[in-house]
Design a protein around this motif. Structure first.
Motif, PDB file in Angstrom:
ATOM      1  N   ILE A  25     -17.418  24.816 -22.643  1.00  0.00           N
ATOM      2  CA  ILE A  25     -16.525  25.623 -21.784  1.00  0.00           C
ATOM      3  C   ILE A  25     -17.311  26.235 -20.615  1.00  0.00           C
ATOM      4  N   ASN A  29     -16.566  25.664 -16.740  1.00  0.00           N
ATOM      5  CA  ASN A  29     -16.148  26.812 -15.917  1.00  0.00           C
ATOM      6  C   ASN A  29     -16.797  26.832 -14.539  1.00  0.00           C
ATOM      7  N   ILE A  66     -12.113  31.268 -30.376  1.00  0.00           N
ATOM      8  CA  ILE A  66     -12.048  31.301 -28.904  1.00  0.00           C
ATOM      9  C   ILE A  66     -10.560  31.235 -28.575  1.00  0.00           C
ATOM     10  N   SER A  67     -10.138  32.005 -27.565  1.00  0.00           N
ATOM     11  CA  SER A  67      -8.691  32.130 -27.348  1.00  0.00           C
ATOM     12  C   SER A  67      -8.056  30.792 -26.952  1.00  0.00           C
ATOM     13  N   LYS A  69      -5.728  30.302 -24.868  1.00  0.00           N
ATOM     14  CA  LYS A  69      -5.566  30.195 -23.410  1.00  0.00           C
ATOM     15  C   LYS A  69      -6.830  29.583 -22.800  1.00  0.00           C
ATOM     16  N   ASN A  70      -7.969  30.071 -23.253  1.00  0.00           N
ATOM     17  CA  ASN A  70      -9.256  29.598 -22.743  1.00  0.00           C
ATOM     18  C   ASN A  70      -9.440  28.098 -23.008  1.00  0.00           C
ATOM     19  N   ASN A  73      -6.839  25.903 -20.970  1.00  0.00           N
ATOM     20  CA  ASN A  73      -7.246  25.812 -19.564  1.00  0.00           C
ATOM     21  C   ASN A  73      -8.277  24.724 -19.331  1.00  0.00           C
ATOM     22  N   LYS A  74      -8.999  24.388 -20.404  1.00  0.00           N
ATOM     23  CA  LYS A  74     -10.117  23.446 -20.243  1.00  0.00           C
ATOM     24  C   LYS A  74      -9.728  22.018 -20.602  1.00  0.00           C
ATOM     25  N   THR A 188     -23.037  36.993 -24.105  1.00  0.00           N
ATOM     26  CA  THR A 188     -22.323  35.710 -24.120  1.00  0.00           C
ATOM     27  C   THR A 188     -23.201  34.660 -23.451  1.00  0.00           C
TER      28      THR A 188
END
Ligand SMILES: NC(=O)c1ccc[n+]([C@@H]2O[C@H](COP(=O)([O-])OP(=O)(O)OC[C@H]3O[C@@H](n4cnc5c(N)ncnc54)[C@H](O)[C@@H]3O)[C@@H](O)[C@H]2O)c1
Length: 449
Positions: A25, A29, A66-67, A69-70, A73-74, A188
């Motif tokens: 991720i 990003n 891990i959410s 949404k996250n 999105n990927k 992180t």
């Protein structure tokens, strides 16, 4: 040297667990290189042998929290797959598979060997390659393992020679340890400096620039793969030994009626005292990595006395706690059939769902073996997995109308942050007896490690 283009390479992350998924991720990003501000157009393959894991990720679900949404999105920028054919077009392989220990505490290298074999097969030179492949290991290993074990496996399965001096159809390796701390929202992946290394100066620089392109905290390049491997392992060994020391002191101080926390606070007023708290050590890293180094040292005939002592103290802590509990119960004079124990938290550390090598799991098992009733509450862990694999029934919250003989406040998960002495008191029988392993509860009859 024929190396892949830094900002337009294709990358496969092999093993999408606690380490691999956040890494994939983080790579996805970054749309512009931090160093040059140039546009990044990298293809990313997230590869895992576990098909159920791939299916979950493709639906936007991560069992390690891990959410959704996250992840959703990927889905456009990371191809989650277990299809080995997709690895044939990849330039960069990043290996993040488990490196556990076996029942004799020796390194279990099955996953890292399998991953190396798979990479070897994937990079087999069928056509003339545009550029040479780079394989970066992130799994924690003992110094020397990448070059002594993994490289020969890749060579055997690819038919290529590693780091060939003439650069024709060769491949290159590097090592960059992962230092993430699951459950920790401050440290992180891109806020932790990344140690990097490569098999030669050019490859080391390429790998260093690659990580510097998306890790905001920057990188620290070292002179060899072995140095990078050793640096990771000693970070965890240092913690293990320091915690073992305070654990030993706390067991001693209890016998001579001294409050360990007060001693630590007093000692900590000296400028060069390093404050560690007594606690349980488990998980996939601190409780495992020291064995990798002791294995290597045994192999060369060197006896690591201190590292082994640290391990045996920290491994003993669940038994020590168990005896403390029996001791406390014996003073309560309660009928064995009436005794019930409440355990708050079972994973290996706060705000983490990982139950691997958890001393609290071992403690719960001991309590059950003694035929004592135990209620376990942990909102973080996979309750189905706990039941199927460990035979432990886990509840999401504390049962409202139950009263317990002893409450073990094991972990400070965020869901437990509201729990005060007064609230815990409501779940206690006549006299509250709380064993607080988190050092957060203050009150009468609260016992600390
Ligand atoms: N978990 C941590 O906090 C942490 C922190 C730093 C370093 N590490 C190190 O990182 C490595 C990975 O740890 P983790 O906790 O992410 O493990 P994990 O068990 O969470 O994930 C590993 C993943 O690899 C997959 N896998 C296993 N063999 C494979 C193969 N041959 N090909 C493809 N996929 C494969 C598994 O299915 C799993 O999904 C270990 O060496 C560990 O010591 C872990």
């Amino acid at each position: 040297m024929n190396l892949p283009p830094l900002n337009k390479c294709s990358i496969a992350v092999i093993g999408l667990g606690y380490v691999g998924l956040p890494l994939a991720i983080a790579i996805a990003n970054q749309k512009r290189c931090i160093l040059s501000n140039k546009k990044i157009q990298r293809n990313i393959v997230g590869f895992d042998l576990d098909i159920s894991r791939i299916n979950e990720l493709n639906k936007g679900f991560d069992r390690n929290k891990i959410s959704s949404k996250n992840i959703k999105n990927k889905l456009e920028s990371i191809e989650f797959t277990n299809d080995k054919n997709l690895l044939k077009k990849v330039d960069i392989f990043i290996v993040t598979v488990p490196t556990p220990i076996d029942e004799k505490n020796n390194p279990n290298l099955i996953f890292i060997k399998e991953a190396s074999k798979l990479i070897g097969e994937s990079i087999r030179a069928l056509d003339k390659q545009k550029s040479n492949k780079i394989i970066i290991y992130e799994s924690t290993v003992y110094p020397g393992l990448t070059e002594e074990i993994c490289v020969p496996i890749i060579e055997k399965n690819s038919g290529l020679i590693h780091n060939h001096p003439k650069n024709e159809s060769t491949f290159f390796c590097g090592y960059s340890p992962e230092r993430i701390n699951p459950g920790d929202r401050t440290h992180t992946i891109d806020t932790i400096i990344k140690v990097t290394s490569g098999c030669n100066e050019d490859v080391a620089s390429w790998i260093d620039e690659f990580y510097a392109s998306f890790i905001k905290a920057g990188t620290h390049k070292v002179s060899s793969i072995k140095v990078a491997e050793a640096s990771k392992i000693i970070e965890n060994i240092q913690r293990d030994i320091n915690i073992a020391l305070v654990n030993e002191l706390s067991m001693l101080f209890k016998k001579i009626d001294i409050d360990t926390n007060e001693v630590l606070q007093a000692a900590n007023t000296k400028w060069n005292f390093h404050k560690y708290s007594p606690g349980l050590v488990g998980g996939h890293c601190i409780g495992v990595d020291p064995y990798y180094l002791t294995f290597k040292s045994q192999e060369i005939g060197f006896d690591t006395k201190l590292i082994s002592a640290g391990r045996s103290i920290n491994n003993y802590m669940h038994e020590y706690l168990f005896h403390e509990i029996l001791n406390l119960l014996s003073k309560q004079n309660e009928d064995q059939n009436e005794i019930n124990i409440l355990l708050l938290g079972i994973s290996y550390k706060s705000n983490c769902s990982d139950m691997r090598n958890s001393q609290l799991v071992l403690l719960a098992e001991k309590i059950k073996q003694k035929d004592l009733e135990i209620t376990i509450v942990d909102p973080k862990v996979d309750r189905k997995k706990a039941l199927e694999e460990l035979g432990l029934k886990i509840l999401l919250g504390i049962p409202k109308n139950e009263k317990y003989s002893i409450i073990i406040f094991g972990l400070y998960h965020e869901e437990f942050e509201q729990l005060s002495y007064e609230k815990l008191n409501k779940s206690a029988k006549n006299k509250t007896l709380i064993i607080d392993l988190t050092n957060k509860i203050i009150g009468e009859n609260v016992i600390y490690l």
